[in-house]
Design a protein around this motif. Structure first.
Motif, PDB file in Angstrom:
ATOM      1  N   GLY A 168      39.513  34.060  42.475  1.00  0.00           N
ATOM      2  CA  GLY A 168      38.187  33.718  42.682  1.00  0.00           C
ATOM      3  C   GLY A 168      37.013  34.232  41.895  1.00  0.00           C
ATOM      4  N   LEU A 169      37.394  35.152  41.069  1.00  0.00           N
ATOM      5  CA  LEU A 169      36.334  36.093  40.145  1.00  0.00           C
ATOM      6  C   LEU A 169      36.279  35.238  38.939  1.00  0.00           C
ATOM      7  N   ASP A 170      35.027  35.217  38.605  1.00  0.00           N
ATOM      8  CA  ASP A 170      34.798  34.572  37.203  1.00  0.00           C
ATOM      9  C   ASP A 170      35.242  35.362  35.890  1.00  0.00           C
ATOM     10  N   ALA A 171      34.902  34.741  35.061  1.00  0.00           N
ATOM     11  CA  ALA A 171      35.611  35.869  33.758  1.00  0.00           C
ATOM     12  C   ALA A 171      34.370  36.763  33.475  1.00  0.00           C
ATOM     13  N   ALA A 172      33.151  36.557  33.836  1.00  0.00           N
ATOM     14  CA  ALA A 172      32.012  37.800  33.167  1.00  0.00           C
ATOM     15  C   ALA A 172      32.587  38.870  34.319  1.00  0.00           C
ATOM     16  N   THR A 173      32.850  38.758  35.446  1.00  0.00           N
ATOM     17  CA  THR A 173      33.155  39.694  36.417  1.00  0.00           C
ATOM     18  C   THR A 173      34.597  40.704  36.060  1.00  0.00           C
ATOM     19  N   LEU A 174      35.508  39.651  35.782  1.00  0.00           N
ATOM     20  CA  LEU A 174      36.795  39.937  35.338  1.00  0.00           C
ATOM     21  C   LEU A 174      36.321  40.982  33.996  1.00  0.00           C
ATOM     22  N   ARG A 175      35.914  40.612  33.106  1.00  0.00           N
ATOM     23  CA  ARG A 175      35.373  41.633  32.040  1.00  0.00           C
ATOM     24  C   ARG A 175      34.647  42.664  32.506  1.00  0.00           C
ATOM     25  N   THR A 176      33.810  42.721  33.217  1.00  0.00           N
ATOM     26  CA  THR A 176      33.116  43.797  33.837  1.00  0.00           C
ATOM     27  C   THR A 176      34.322  44.910  34.498  1.00  0.00           C
ATOM     28  N   LEU A 177      35.078  44.317  35.183  1.00  0.00           N
ATOM     29  CA  LEU A 177      36.165  45.313  35.950  1.00  0.00           C
ATOM     30  C   LEU A 177      36.903  45.823  34.998  1.00  0.00           C
ATOM     31  N   ASP A 178      37.416  44.881  33.734  1.00  0.00           N
ATOM     32  CA  ASP A 178      38.374  45.559  32.945  1.00  0.00           C
ATOM     33  C   ASP A 178      37.600  46.778  32.173  1.00  0.00           C
ATOM     34  N   GLU A 220      46.425  44.570  40.368  1.00  0.00           N
ATOM     35  CA  GLU A 220      47.476  43.767  39.459  1.00  0.00           C
ATOM     36  C   GLU A 220      47.441  43.862  37.968  1.00  0.00           C
ATOM     37  N   ARG A 221      46.125  44.337  37.776  1.00  0.00           N
ATOM     38  CA  ARG A 221      45.915  44.687  36.301  1.00  0.00           C
ATOM     39  C   ARG A 221      46.567  46.197  35.954  1.00  0.00           C
ATOM     40  N   ARG A 222      46.558  46.988  36.706  1.00  0.00           N
ATOM     41  CA  ARG A 222      47.137  48.363  36.379  1.00  0.00           C
ATOM     42  C   ARG A 222      48.572  48.360  36.292  1.00  0.00           C
ATOM     43  N   GLN A 223      49.168  47.272  37.437  1.00  0.00           N
ATOM     44  CA  GLN A 223      50.579  47.217  37.234  1.00  0.00           C
ATOM     45  C   GLN A 223      51.140  46.543  35.939  1.00  0.00           C
ATOM     46  N   LYS A 224      49.953  45.846  35.383  1.00  0.00           N
ATOM     47  CA  LYS A 224      50.597  45.196  34.348  1.00  0.00           C
ATOM     48  C   LYS A 224      50.435  46.268  32.900  1.00  0.00           C
ATOM     49  N   ASP A 225      49.728  47.098  33.000  1.00  0.00           N
ATOM     50  CA  ASP A 225      49.732  48.063  31.961  1.00  0.00           C
ATOM     51  C   ASP A 225      50.628  49.238  31.665  1.00  0.00           C
ATOM     52  N   GLY A 266      28.209  42.013  42.427  1.00  0.00           N
ATOM     53  CA  GLY A 266      28.237  41.144  43.658  1.00  0.00           C
ATOM     54  C   GLY A 266      29.359  40.796  44.253  1.00  0.00           C
ATOM     55  N   ALA A 267      30.436  40.787  43.525  1.00  0.00           N
ATOM     56  CA  ALA A 267      31.679  40.297  43.860  1.00  0.00           C
ATOM     57  C   ALA A 267      32.296  40.948  45.204  1.00  0.00           C
ATOM     58  N   ALA A 268      33.196  40.187  45.971  1.00  0.00           N
ATOM     59  CA  ALA A 268      33.993  40.868  47.170  1.00  0.00           C
ATOM     60  C   ALA A 268      34.726  42.035  46.788  1.00  0.00           C
ATOM     61  N   ARG A 269      34.519  43.233  47.250  1.00  0.00           N
ATOM     62  CA  ARG A 269      35.328  44.500  47.049  1.00  0.00           C
ATOM     63  C   ARG A 269      36.815  44.205  47.226  1.00  0.00           C
ATOM     64  N   ASN A 270      37.098  43.619  48.367  1.00  0.00           N
ATOM     65  CA  ASN A 270      38.672  43.114  48.532  1.00  0.00           C
ATOM     66  C   ASN A 270      39.376  42.509  47.246  1.00  0.00           C
ATOM     67  N   ALA A 271      38.670  41.354  46.662  1.00  0.00           N
ATOM     68  CA  ALA A 271      39.250  40.589  45.636  1.00  0.00           C
ATOM     69  C   ALA A 271      39.362  41.471  44.644  1.00  0.00           C
ATOM     70  N   LEU A 272      38.154  42.348  44.090  1.00  0.00           N
ATOM     71  CA  LEU A 272      38.271  43.092  43.007  1.00  0.00           C
ATOM     72  C   LEU A 272      39.399  44.221  43.022  1.00  0.00           C
ATOM     73  N   TYR A 273      39.634  44.680  44.541  1.00  0.00           N
ATOM     74  CA  TYR A 273      40.626  45.840  44.365  1.00  0.00           C
ATOM     75  C   TYR A 273      41.976  45.203  44.188  1.00  0.00           C
ATOM     76  N   ALA A 274      42.115  43.917  44.884  1.00  0.00           N
ATOM     77  CA  ALA A 274      43.529  43.231  44.522  1.00  0.00           C
ATOM     78  C   ALA A 274      43.768  42.934  43.052  1.00  0.00           C
ATOM     79  N   CYS A 275      42.871  42.531  42.454  1.00  0.00           N
ATOM     80  CA  CYS A 275      42.834  42.378  40.886  1.00  0.00           C
ATOM     81  C   CYS A 275      42.728  43.526  40.340  1.00  0.00           C
ATOM     82  N   ALA A 276      42.225  44.383  40.517  1.00  0.00           N
ATOM     83  CA  ALA A 276      42.466  45.917  39.637  1.00  0.00           C
ATOM     84  C   ALA A 276      43.835  46.447  39.989  1.00  0.00           C
ATOM     85  N   VAL A 278      40.898  53.361  39.909  1.00  0.00           N
ATOM     86  CA  VAL A 278      40.678  52.017  40.447  1.00  0.00           C
ATOM     87  C   VAL A 278      39.479  51.872  41.461  1.00  0.00           C
ATOM     88  N   LYS A 279      39.401  52.684  42.591  1.00  0.00           N
ATOM     89  CA  LYS A 279      38.530  52.956  43.522  1.00  0.00           C
ATOM     90  C   LYS A 279      37.172  52.950  42.947  1.00  0.00           C
TER      91      LYS A 279
END
Length: 295
Positions: free
Chosen positions: A248-258, A290-295, A278-288, A266-267
């Motif tokens: 549920g994270l938008d593209a701008a939030t994902l870009r910031t996370l990356d 997943e992204r690290r596992q792909k690296d 302002g995005a939910a920390r749980n959603a960001l952590y799960a996404c982070a 990660v933390k």
């Protein structure tokens, strides 16, 4: 005037006050009853153009002493207005059309009156800005906008201002004169399919309101020879909201996370991204994770 007296005559209109009176932007029938009452009570009407204002007052059966206060003499003429206010006069100020002080003279006069400890009273009424906003149909965004007035006359600076619109999350409300509208249309084309609501000659006989794409504005003007005539107000709508992506994270939030994950654990990246977006920390952590596992 009888209707104005009946509707507004019982209100209090203090002496020694400056009244900022909005007047029609084209259609004489748009004058407010309270505006007519104030103009009738005023000891002096300060105005942008004495000839224009004399004709306006005559249309309503009014005749008042006029004092020119325009962009070329506003600082000096303000002192004459202040002197009259200190004598206890009611002074009404009108610009040639619309609400004074909004891309029209009046702001310096108000500033001088406030600095002198004198009262300023707004008498609201016609405005091309609110008139256009009321017919933009801003479904899909929250209605927030920035008023930019007339963009720069210098092409490079105007293009920079339009570039800022490309990333702004708010609508951009701008004014333009007929001799510059085609140049503005060419520059706005860089915004592509972004909707633009155009108001031309609002409230006047040949009023037009249209919604076109930024890229199609020049072609819309070319469709009819008269479309480059008259005064313009335009709303450049904001970009469409980005579609939600992972968790549920938008593209701008994902870009910031990356960007943060590239530099931080990660933390730490999740904590900072949550604070920034302002995005939910749980959603960001799960996404982070997943992204690290792909690296």
């Amino acid at each position: 005037m009888t209707a104005a007296q009946d509707a507004a005559g019982q209100q209090h209109y203090p002496q020694g006050a400056l009244y900022l009176v909005a007047t029609p932007i084209g259609n004489l029938a748009d004058i407010g009853l309270r505006a007519l009452q104030v103009l009738g009570l005023a000891d002096t009407v300060a105005c942008e153009d004495t000839r224009h204002t004399a004709s306006l007052l005559k249309a309503y059966g009014l005749h008042k002493p006029l004092l020119a206060v325009h962009q070329h003499n506003e600082a000096e003429a303000a002192q004459a207005v202040i002197a009259r206010l200190r004598e206890g006069q009611r002074v009404a100020y009108v610009s040639d059309a619309g609400t004074p002080g909004v891309s029209d003279p009046g702001a310096r006069l108000v500033d001088a009156a406030v600095a002198a400890g004198l009262r300023c009273v707004p008498i609201p009424g016609p405005s091309s800005l609110t008139s256009l906003l009321s017919v933009t149909g801003h479904a899909g965004w929250d209605g927030r906008f920035v008023f930019l007035g007339f963009l720069s006359t210098r092409a490079t600076e105007r293009q920079r201002e339009i570039g800022a619109m490309a990333t702004s999350p708010m609508g951009s409300l701008i004014l333009e004169a007929p001799h510059r509208i085609e140049a503005l249309a060419r520059d706005l084309a860089v915004l592509g399919e972004r909707p633009v609501t155009v108001g031309r000659e609002l409230t006047k006989q040949f009023e037009e309101v249209a919604r076109v794409s930024a890229a199609g504005l020049a072609a819309w003007l070319d469709q009819e020879p008269h479309r480059t005539r008259g005064e313009f107000v335009l709303l450049v709508h904001p970009p469409a909201a980005a579609a939600p992506d992972e968790e549920g994270l938008d593209a701008a939030t994902l870009r910031t996370l990356d960007l943060l994950l590239a530099e931080l654990p990660v933390k730490a990246a999740v904590k900072l991204c949550a604070e920034i977006t302002g995005a939910a920390r749980n959603a960001l952590y799960a996404c982070a994770l997943e992204r690290r596992q792909k690296d």
